[in-house]
Write a protein that holds these residues in place. Sequence first.
Motif, mmCIF file in Angstrom:
data_model
loop_
_atom_site.group_PDB
_atom_site.id
_atom_site.type_symbol
_atom_site.label_atom_id
_atom_site.label_comp_id
_atom_site.label_asym_id
_atom_site.label_seq_id
_atom_site.Cartn_x
_atom_site.Cartn_y
_atom_site.Cartn_z
ATOM 1 N N ASP A 186 14.639 3.807 13.991
ATOM 2 C CA ASP A 186 14.247 5.115 14.511
ATOM 3 C C ASP A 186 14.074 5.859 13.039
ATOM 4 O OD1 ASP A 186 13.878 4.693 16.925
ATOM 5 O OD2 ASP A 186 15.691 5.461 17.873
ATOM 6 N N ALA A 187 14.750 5.423 12.069
ATOM 7 C CA ALA A 187 14.788 6.195 10.964
ATOM 8 C C ALA A 187 13.403 6.406 10.344
ATOM 9 C CB ALA A 187 15.564 5.264 10.029
ATOM 10 N N GLU A 188 13.286 7.840 9.495
ATOM 11 C CA GLU A 188 12.319 8.235 8.934
ATOM 12 C C GLU A 188 11.652 7.025 8.040
ATOM 13 O OE1 GLU A 188 10.108 10.838 9.370
ATOM 14 O OE2 GLU A 188 11.119 11.406 11.128
ATOM 15 N N GLU A 189 12.500 6.391 7.130
ATOM 16 C CA GLU A 189 11.907 5.360 6.355
ATOM 17 C C GLU A 189 12.927 4.276 6.670
ATOM 18 O OE1 GLU A 189 11.225 4.759 1.702
ATOM 19 O OE2 GLU A 189 11.363 6.606 2.339
ATOM 20 N N ILE A 190 12.399 3.051 7.002
ATOM 21 C CA ILE A 190 13.164 1.931 7.172
ATOM 22 C C ILE A 190 14.019 1.366 6.035
ATOM 23 C CG2 ILE A 190 11.465 0.100 6.587
ATOM 24 C CD1 ILE A 190 13.363 -0.295 9.687
ATOM 25 N N ASP A 191 15.200 0.997 6.298
ATOM 26 C CA ASP A 191 16.069 0.604 5.155
ATOM 27 C C ASP A 191 16.301 -0.844 5.376
ATOM 28 O OD1 ASP A 191 18.299 0.111 3.440
ATOM 29 O OD2 ASP A 191 19.202 2.221 3.965
ATOM 30 N N SER A 244 0.968 -1.258 -0.075
ATOM 31 C CA SER A 244 0.013 -0.157 0.183
ATOM 32 C C SER A 244 0.909 1.379 -0.081
ATOM 33 C CB SER A 244 -1.003 0.059 1.162
ATOM 34 O OG SER A 244 -1.592 -1.045 1.238
ATOM 35 N N SER A 245 2.164 1.248 0.504
ATOM 36 C CA SER A 245 2.830 2.226 0.516
ATOM 37 C C SER A 245 3.598 2.972 -0.696
ATOM 38 C CB SER A 245 4.284 1.905 1.593
ATOM 39 O OG SER A 245 4.955 1.143 0.851
ATOM 40 N N THR A 246 3.355 1.782 -1.822
ATOM 41 C CA THR A 246 3.822 2.283 -3.434
ATOM 42 C C THR A 246 2.709 3.260 -3.712
ATOM 43 O OG1 THR A 246 4.610 0.094 -3.429
ATOM 44 C CG2 THR A 246 4.446 1.263 -5.414
ATOM 45 N N THR A 247 2.974 4.547 -3.811
ATOM 46 C CA THR A 247 2.031 5.432 -4.237
ATOM 47 C C THR A 247 2.723 6.685 -4.542
ATOM 48 O OG1 THR A 247 0.240 6.844 -3.600
ATOM 49 C CG2 THR A 247 1.526 6.299 -2.142
ATOM 50 N N ALA A 248 2.212 7.746 -5.430
ATOM 51 C CA ALA A 248 3.028 8.884 -5.669
ATOM 52 C C ALA A 248 2.317 10.222 -4.991
ATOM 53 C CB ALA A 248 2.744 9.215 -7.132
ATOM 54 N N LEU A 249 1.108 9.733 -4.067
ATOM 55 C CA LEU A 249 0.611 10.877 -3.609
ATOM 56 C C LEU A 249 1.518 11.315 -2.218
ATOM 57 C CD1 LEU A 249 -3.197 9.521 -3.996
ATOM 58 C CD2 LEU A 249 -2.091 11.483 -5.040
ATOM 59 N N VAL A 276 0.474 12.577 0.765
ATOM 60 C CA VAL A 276 -0.036 12.729 2.008
ATOM 61 C C VAL A 276 -0.169 11.299 2.149
ATOM 62 C CG1 VAL A 276 -2.433 12.734 0.753
ATOM 63 C CG2 VAL A 276 -2.039 13.412 3.167
ATOM 64 N N ALA A 277 -0.486 10.601 1.000
ATOM 65 C CA ALA A 277 -0.611 8.933 1.195
ATOM 66 C C ALA A 277 0.711 8.291 1.583
ATOM 67 C CB ALA A 277 -1.314 8.356 0.060
ATOM 68 N N LYS A 278 1.781 8.861 0.830
ATOM 69 C CA LYS A 278 2.964 8.254 0.993
ATOM 70 C C LYS A 278 3.560 8.480 2.426
ATOM 71 C CE LYS A 278 7.445 7.626 -1.161
ATOM 72 N NZ LYS A 278 6.960 6.184 -1.493
ATOM 73 N N LYS A 279 3.186 9.704 3.106
ATOM 74 C CA LYS A 279 3.544 10.168 4.526
ATOM 75 C C LYS A 279 2.840 9.263 5.463
ATOM 76 C CE LYS A 279 3.341 13.928 7.654
ATOM 77 N NZ LYS A 279 2.966 15.409 7.842
ATOM 78 N N SER A 280 1.510 8.979 5.146
ATOM 79 C CA SER A 280 0.605 8.265 6.235
ATOM 80 C C SER A 280 0.982 6.891 6.217
ATOM 81 C CB SER A 280 -0.616 8.373 5.911
ATOM 82 O OG SER A 280 -0.887 10.019 5.888
ATOM 83 N N MET A 281 1.514 5.952 4.955
ATOM 84 C CA MET A 281 1.909 5.012 4.759
ATOM 85 C C MET A 281 3.052 4.478 5.378
ATOM 86 S SD MET A 281 -0.813 3.237 3.686
ATOM 87 C CE MET A 281 -2.257 3.315 2.879
ATOM 88 N N SER A 282 3.976 5.540 5.241
ATOM 89 C CA SER A 282 5.300 5.580 5.947
ATOM 90 C C SER A 282 5.234 5.223 7.435
ATOM 91 C CB SER A 282 6.231 6.692 5.292
ATOM 92 O OG SER A 282 6.485 6.714 4.105
ATOM 93 N N LEU A 283 4.167 6.234 8.048
ATOM 94 C CA LEU A 283 4.003 6.304 9.344
ATOM 95 C C LEU A 283 3.289 4.753 9.707
ATOM 96 C CD1 LEU A 283 2.256 9.057 11.493
ATOM 97 C CD2 LEU A 283 1.561 6.587 11.835
ATOM 98 N N LEU A 284 2.697 4.291 9.303
ATOM 99 C CA LEU A 284 2.072 2.778 9.366
ATOM 100 C C LEU A 284 3.278 1.808 9.190
ATOM 101 C CD1 LEU A 284 -1.256 2.657 7.676
ATOM 102 C CD2 LEU A 284 -0.786 2.915 10.042
#
Length: 617
Positions: A285-290, A156-161, A163-171
């Motif tokens: 703790d990274a903003e986006e998991i590597d 679900s995180s694969t998106t170009a939006l 706001v959606a990308k930010k929210s999915m990254s949070l999840l």
Amino acid sequence: MLHELIFALNGYPGSIFVEKEGTFSVTKGLPFMHPSETLILDKLCALGYHVKYLRTFVSTYHGLIASGNQEDERPVRRGFYLHAVCLGLEKILYEYLEELLVLEKEVLEGHEISLMRFQEALEKYHLLFLKLRDLVAEIESSKVHGCSILQSLHRSSTTALPVAKKSMSLLLRAGYGVLCQQISSWVLYGVLQDPHEEFFVEELGGGPSQAEHNTSSSCLEAPLVSMQDFCLKSNLLPDQLSQSFASKALFAGSAVRVFGQSMERPIYTAEQEAEFLDRLKKISDAEEIDLFQLEAFVEDVRSAAAAHLWRLFVEEGCLPSQLRLLRDAFLLGRGELFLHFSQVAEHILCKVREPTTEQNVNVIFQQACSLLQSEDENLAEQFRITIGPTVSQDSSQPVMACWETIGLNYKVKPPLHVFFTPPIMSKYNRLFRLLFGLQRAQTFLQECWVLQCKVARAGHLHKSDLMRRMMQLRAEMAHLLDSIQYYLQVDVIEIQLGRLLTQVTQTPDFEAIQHVHNAYLASLLKDSLIMLQPVHNCFRSLFVLSKSLHGIFPVNANEQLSQRQFSEYERIEHEFRSNKLLLIKVLSSLHHKLSETQPSQLLVRLDPGCVSALATN
């Protein structure tokens, strides 16, 4: 109306905005509502239904403990990952409610607010809430549980939006936070924090694998905890995490679980443990998991555990000497010991199994050990003869003698039980049965030669045509079996064992030497040809024919050869030549089609002309 709109946007329908057909919409027939306003309001208040749907999901699965029979009514099992998703959804809904609060303040302050203001403020949530609803619906409909929730989040995180990308990254960050905690507990401390059965590693309870481990036919001692007691649950492993990653985590955690708590020295030093904890905290703790960093972390932990176990087994546990010991026993490196045993126990081994058979042969084996072993050896304490069932439940299967089901039990002492597992020992036993049967057949032919010499010195029986043919057949059979024995012991076992010991001592990685040892056994089984059923049957027939030939040889010079002996000889000769021809054909096929070097060496010993012809062609 604006107040009711705000309530509807917050997920609470009223008299103007009602719930109907899976959404919120404006009540039909309102005289003060223009059709264009109705269209705008229908689109806006649909957000309220999404909020209600998501809020219901969060309230249903937020807790970790169900009350009463509530759990049975829910399609999705509770767990840490689902709880993390609910916490992430709460944060997203909180940001949405903050937007509503700003709009409500503007309405209460008496500002002239049009519907366009609501549209402008909430437009970004239309696609976001649709995406979140699809995610929640997938989790519920597919009953996604545990680590596999990360796969749904990743997709679900694969998106170009934005706001959606930010929210999915949070999840995603919330879900991977749970994964990092479980990985940390498992690979660093050997603890499975998995009350809801969500992790991709599980401990086997009283299942078949554990039962097999405790009733092994090759190990006299079954340890309470083994690295084989843990396995992967592939159905819970998300697609973005490789099978290699999971296997490395399984090995590291199993090593700590088995050895880190029972040995005096821990698997990791204090400096290593602090470094690993710091690295994992930075990753989580990274903003986006590597994921590349996470896999590198698990690989480094696995390498540290493997290096520690290598020192424990090779430098302190004397693994090379144990491998030589198994070569002496299972691969008949101590051939004189098993030769003496087979000669003394032949009257038992040639019959079917009886209730006292195993006890009787072990008494003979202990006597042979006490007679032939050196003072510093204790073979009788480390090994025990086993006799498997000789009568199959399947009536179509032939009855076997004890020598065909003979085996060895090896008394494995910790920590070697992790290396010499029951599946490994079953492979050693398969090779032992082959080599023991071969040695036994050679013994019969050697006894025939002794009888032949006795007849030649004492009388004229050796001048008869049948006796000369029997002597010639014995020589051919002895040459064939001696060639097979030399091939197995020298061309296969000694060469492979030398390579194994070199790699074991020079490769400071326990998991690597496990793979090397498995490859060593696989090579022995392949090069011994017993994995090929026609060759296996051929070997068995040759062993039986040697016993049959020994049975018709005259014991004294004055004995007259009977018609029965002549008929039996004809049968033995015919079957021997058929089996020899079959063996040469199989070896020639392997040499020609697969370019197998090891079987070619046996073919050279049996029929050099055949190899020359193949090379010429």
